[in-house]
Design a protein around this motif. Structure first.
Motif, PDB file in Angstrom:
ATOM      1  N   GLY A 133      50.133  11.299  55.685  1.00 23.53           N
ATOM      2  CA  GLY A 133      49.622  11.340  57.311  1.00 23.53           C
ATOM      3  C   GLY A 133      48.967  12.866  57.359  1.00 23.53           C
ATOM      4  O   GLY A 133      48.174  12.717  58.575  1.00 23.53           O
ATOM      5  N   GLU A 134      48.869  13.693  56.494  1.00 24.11           N
ATOM      6  CA  GLU A 134      48.287  14.966  56.782  1.00 24.11           C
ATOM      7  C   GLU A 134      47.155  15.191  55.607  1.00 24.11           C
ATOM      8  O   GLU A 134      46.323  15.976  55.990  1.00 24.11           O
ATOM      9  N   HIS A 135      47.287  14.642  54.671  1.00 28.46           N
ATOM     10  CA  HIS A 135      46.123  14.665  53.501  1.00 28.46           C
ATOM     11  C   HIS A 135      45.732  13.379  53.239  1.00 28.46           C
ATOM     12  O   HIS A 135      46.367  12.180  53.469  1.00 28.46           O
ATOM     13  N   ALA A 136      44.680  13.494  52.514  1.00 30.07           N
ATOM     14  CA  ALA A 136      43.665  12.151  52.199  1.00 30.07           C
ATOM     15  C   ALA A 136      42.834  12.498  51.171  1.00 30.07           C
ATOM     16  O   ALA A 136      42.647  13.867  50.855  1.00 30.07           O
ATOM     17  N   PHE A 137      42.531  11.542  50.178  1.00 23.71           N
ATOM     18  CA  PHE A 137      41.923  11.969  48.860  1.00 23.71           C
ATOM     19  C   PHE A 137      40.694  10.900  48.546  1.00 23.71           C
ATOM     20  O   PHE A 137      40.603   9.715  49.405  1.00 23.71           O
ATOM     21  N   PHE A 138      39.539  11.586  48.306  1.00 22.88           N
ATOM     22  CA  PHE A 138      38.293  11.024  48.037  1.00 22.88           C
ATOM     23  C   PHE A 138      37.956  11.254  46.434  1.00 22.88           C
ATOM     24  O   PHE A 138      37.842  12.269  46.348  1.00 22.88           O
ATOM     25  N   GLY A 139      37.799  10.278  45.784  1.00 24.92           N
ATOM     26  CA  GLY A 139      37.201  10.205  44.347  1.00 24.92           C
ATOM     27  C   GLY A 139      36.239   9.272  43.948  1.00 24.92           C
ATOM     28  O   GLY A 139      35.799   8.335  44.885  1.00 24.92           O
ATOM     29  N   TYR A 140      35.499   9.197  42.891  1.00 26.23           N
ATOM     30  CA  TYR A 140      34.542   8.317  42.359  1.00 26.23           C
ATOM     31  C   TYR A 140      34.946   7.416  41.259  1.00 26.23           C
ATOM     32  O   TYR A 140      35.990   7.760  40.469  1.00 26.23           O
ATOM     33  N   ASN A 141      34.464   6.241  41.246  1.00 26.31           N
ATOM     34  CA  ASN A 141      34.657   5.383  40.324  1.00 26.31           C
ATOM     35  C   ASN A 141      34.883   5.892  38.851  1.00 26.31           C
ATOM     36  O   ASN A 141      34.009   6.674  38.435  1.00 26.31           O
ATOM     37  N   THR A 142      35.782   5.361  38.155  1.00 26.80           N
ATOM     38  CA  THR A 142      36.225   5.573  36.712  1.00 26.80           C
ATOM     39  C   THR A 142      36.659   7.162  36.668  1.00 26.80           C
ATOM     40  O   THR A 142      37.245   7.414  35.665  1.00 26.80           O
ATOM     41  N   GLY A 143      36.634   7.981  37.757  1.00 23.63           N
ATOM     42  CA  GLY A 143      37.159   9.208  37.518  1.00 23.63           C
ATOM     43  C   GLY A 143      38.455   9.624  37.964  1.00 23.63           C
ATOM     44  O   GLY A 143      38.682  10.716  38.251  1.00 23.63           O
ATOM     45  N   CYS A 144      39.377   8.606  38.670  1.00 24.34           N
ATOM     46  CA  CYS A 144      40.388   8.912  39.380  1.00 24.34           C
ATOM     47  C   CYS A 144      41.664   8.001  39.192  1.00 24.34           C
ATOM     48  O   CYS A 144      42.594   7.997  39.930  1.00 24.34           O
ATOM     49  N   LEU A 145      41.589   6.930  38.249  1.00 25.74           N
ATOM     50  CA  LEU A 145      42.567   5.796  38.220  1.00 25.74           C
ATOM     51  C   LEU A 145      43.996   6.566  37.934  1.00 25.74           C
ATOM     52  O   LEU A 145      44.822   6.230  38.667  1.00 25.74           O
ATOM     53  N   GLU A 146      44.232   7.600  37.073  1.00 26.91           N
ATOM     54  CA  GLU A 146      45.374   7.919  36.812  1.00 26.91           C
ATOM     55  C   GLU A 146      46.314   8.653  38.200  1.00 26.91           C
ATOM     56  O   GLU A 146      47.258   8.585  38.284  1.00 26.91           O
ATOM     57  N   THR A 147      45.426   9.360  38.922  1.00 29.36           N
ATOM     58  CA  THR A 147      45.526   9.848  40.017  1.00 29.36           C
ATOM     59  C   THR A 147      45.926   8.923  41.304  1.00 29.36           C
ATOM     60  O   THR A 147      46.885   9.267  41.956  1.00 29.36           O
ATOM     61  N   LEU A 148      45.224   7.890  41.336  1.00 29.09           N
ATOM     62  CA  LEU A 148      45.327   7.104  42.517  1.00 29.09           C
ATOM     63  C   LEU A 148      46.688   6.399  42.472  1.00 29.09           C
ATOM     64  O   LEU A 148      47.305   6.300  43.544  1.00 29.09           O
ATOM     65  N   GLY A 149      47.341   6.039  41.137  1.00 29.99           N
ATOM     66  CA  GLY A 149      48.629   5.437  41.066  1.00 29.99           C
ATOM     67  C   GLY A 149      49.588   6.273  41.744  1.00 29.99           C
ATOM     68  O   GLY A 149      50.553   5.848  42.510  1.00 29.99           O
ATOM     69  N   TRP A 150      49.644   7.645  41.434  1.00 32.80           N
ATOM     70  CA  TRP A 150      50.572   8.670  41.943  1.00 32.80           C
ATOM     71  C   TRP A 150      50.453   8.859  43.261  1.00 32.80           C
ATOM     72  O   TRP A 150      51.386   8.938  44.338  1.00 32.80           O
ATOM     73  N   LEU A 151      49.237   8.973  43.845  1.00 32.78           N
ATOM     74  CA  LEU A 151      48.824   9.272  45.348  1.00 32.78           C
ATOM     75  C   LEU A 151      49.482   8.043  46.072  1.00 32.78           C
ATOM     76  O   LEU A 151      49.892   8.170  47.139  1.00 32.78           O
ATOM     77  N   ARG A 152      49.290   6.848  45.562  1.00 36.08           N
ATOM     78  CA  ARG A 152      50.109   5.775  46.185  1.00 36.08           C
ATOM     79  C   ARG A 152      51.368   5.739  46.511  1.00 36.08           C
ATOM     80  O   ARG A 152      52.121   5.537  47.370  1.00 36.08           O
ATOM     81  N   GLU A 153      52.011   6.203  45.397  1.00 33.96           N
ATOM     82  CA  GLU A 153      53.497   6.417  45.457  1.00 33.96           C
ATOM     83  C   GLU A 153      54.003   7.282  46.527  1.00 33.96           C
ATOM     84  O   GLU A 153      54.860   7.410  47.053  1.00 33.96           O
ATOM     85  N   GLN A 154      52.958   8.662  46.542  1.00 34.53           N
ATOM     86  CA  GLN A 154      53.350   9.476  47.478  1.00 34.53           C
ATOM     87  C   GLN A 154      52.959   9.093  48.990  1.00 34.53           C
ATOM     88  O   GLN A 154      53.115   9.737  50.039  1.00 34.53           O
ATOM     89  N   GLY A 155      52.303   7.974  49.346  1.00 34.14           N
ATOM     90  CA  GLY A 155      51.683   7.479  50.580  1.00 34.14           C
ATOM     91  C   GLY A 155      50.503   8.527  51.173  1.00 34.14           C
ATOM     92  O   GLY A 155      50.320   8.319  52.470  1.00 34.14           O
ATOM     93  N   ILE A 156      49.789   8.888  50.236  1.00 38.25           N
ATOM     94  CA  ILE A 156      48.553   9.392  50.322  1.00 38.25           C
ATOM     95  C   ILE A 156      47.462   8.524  50.439  1.00 38.25           C
ATOM     96  O   ILE A 156      47.101   7.687  49.801  1.00 38.25           O
ATOM     97  N   PHE A 157      46.559   8.323  51.735  1.00 39.36           N
ATOM     98  CA  PHE A 157      45.481   7.499  51.750  1.00 39.36           C
ATOM     99  C   PHE A 157      44.459   8.085  50.913  1.00 39.36           C
ATOM    100  O   PHE A 157      44.074   9.290  50.827  1.00 39.36           O
TER     101      PHE A 157
END
Length: 422
Positions: A133-157
């Motif tokens: 609710g306070e942070h959000a993430f922006f990344g590009y295709n093929t460069g953030c898969l491993e990160t996206l899974g963890w961000l989803r667990e943390q509830g980060i948009f």
């Protein structure tokens, strides 16, 4: 759906390379919303000597932007420089000639680079105090898969930017190669692992951003839910010289048509050759600037009114925009195409297809022609050659249109996509 206050979200932007001159990070930083830019390389003062190095090391000297403070940047520069230096030395001292890289090798390297960057990024983000609710993430295709899974667990948009139309585009390119045998080297299909990595990112991200309705349509065909797709055109800021320059009316000189970009079948070079051949009896001239991915025999057989210049640097590209009258982009498929905005900023009407973003209003600031139609392309070019007052009116309209794609407009569209309690 209600939206968060524009002052409440702090953005993490992650990118490999200097894509669009760090436009996303710059747009967010300009309004005070950039928490951090993560990138694979940032050329700080200690690395400025790279400008004197041979290519490709020299290109790393441009990996920075003065509008983004270094304190906002986390870069994995040492590992990137080591990898680039190792590759440079390997090629320089190899006993074997360097040939065309296979599709498998190229995309395997893209995957390796993406995994390495994403894992380093994830390791750093886990040490930060990111708050849902306070942070959000922006990344590009093929460069953030491993990160996206963890961000989803943390509830980060999270937003993943899909820069091209994926396998739909690949299928179109393969069809073009069958239609025009001998024009390009047959490199085979992109490895399945590359597409699988992208699809996994689409699944994990909160939203999938594309830069054109054409790309959104292509991703919907590949299974991305339409409600998950976000269309945001690329941002563009003209230089002071571009903003102030008005295109003079060309009343009597031969019409000069410019192509600027990689010369390949995907971008429609076969249909520009067709158009040039249809217009060979006119005074119209064609400048084709950009790295060649078509065969030497095709270039040699091109009509005499075409001049293939090869790769040009940014300074020479600026001169070509100033010199030309019309810009052509008869693309078969593009996620967007920043060159059309560069051309418009220089007062060039653009003739393109519907497959590169909704930039051109046909008949106002250029023409939109069907993809794969050399005759329609020739007809549009000829119309501007025969009516120089229309050319001048379109030139002024094109310049006005280029101002609609500001960094601020990009940030507005991106931040409006973030829901409350993201």
């Amino acid at each position: 759906m209600s939206l968060v206050s524009s002052h409440s979200i702090r953005w993490i932007v992650a990118q490999i390379g200097a894509r669009e001159h760090y436009a996303v990070a710059r747009s967010l930083h300009s309004r005070g919303h950039l928490e951090r830019l993560y990138t694979d390389f940032w050329c700080g003062p200690a690395l400025k000597s790279l400008r004197y190095a041979p290519q490709p090391l020299k290109s790393l000297a441009g990996r920075q932007h003065p509008s983004i403070p270094s304190k906002k940047v986390v870069a994995f520069s040492a590992s990137t420089l080591s990898h680039e230096l190792s590759g440079f030395l390997g090629r320089r001292f190899s006993q074997h000639p360097v040939g065309r890289t296979s599709s498998d090798a190229t995309y395997s390297e893209y995957i390796r680079t993406g995994v390495d960057f994403s894992q380093r990024l994830l390791g750093h983000l886990k040490k930060q105090n990111l708050v849902s609710g306070e942070h959000a993430f922006f990344g590009y295709n093929t460069g953030c898969l491993e990160t996206l899974g963890w961000l989803r667990e943390q509830g980060i948009f999270s937003v993943v930017d899909q820069i091209d139309p994926g396998s739909v585009e690949e299928d179109l390119v393969l069809m073009e190669r069958e239609k025009w045998p001998g024009w390009e080297a047959q490199t085979g299909r992109i490895p399945a692992a590359y597409h699988e990595r992208m699809r996994a990112e689409w699944e994990l991200a909160s939203r999938v951003l594309v830069n054109s309705p054409w790309a959104a349509q292509a991703l919907a065909q590949q299974g991305v839910p339409e409600e998950k797709l976000l269309v945001v055109p690329l941002a563009f800021e003209p230089t002071v010289q571009e903003a102030e320059r008005l295109k003079a009316l060309n009343e009597s000189e031969p019409l000069l048509v410019l192509w600027l970009g990689t010369v390949n079948l995907r971008k429609g070079i076969a249909y520009l050759v067709e158009a040039a051949r249809l217009l060979e009896r006119t005074s119209i001239q064609f400048l084709v600037a950009g790295p060649l991915e078509i065969s030497e025999s095709v270039v040699a057989a091109a009509p005499v009114n075409m001049n293939f210049m090869g790769r040009v640097d940014r300074a020479d590209a600026a001169k070509l925009y100033k010199k030309a009258d019309v810009f052509v982009l008869p693309t078969i498929s593009d996620g967007f195409a920043i060159t059309q905005l560069e051309a418009m900023a220089n007062g060039l009407p653009v003739i393109t297809t519907p497959r590169c973003g909704e930039v051109v209003t046909s008949g106002i600031n250029g023409f939109v022609v069907p993809p794969g139609d050399g005759a329609a392309l020739a007809e549009a070019i000829l119309a501007l050659d025969e009516d120089r007052m229309k050319l001048q009116a379109m030139s002024h309209a094109a310049k006005l249109r280029s101002a609609d794609f500001s960094l601020n407009h990009y940030a507005d569209l991106l931040e409006e996509a973030v829901p409350v309690n993201s």
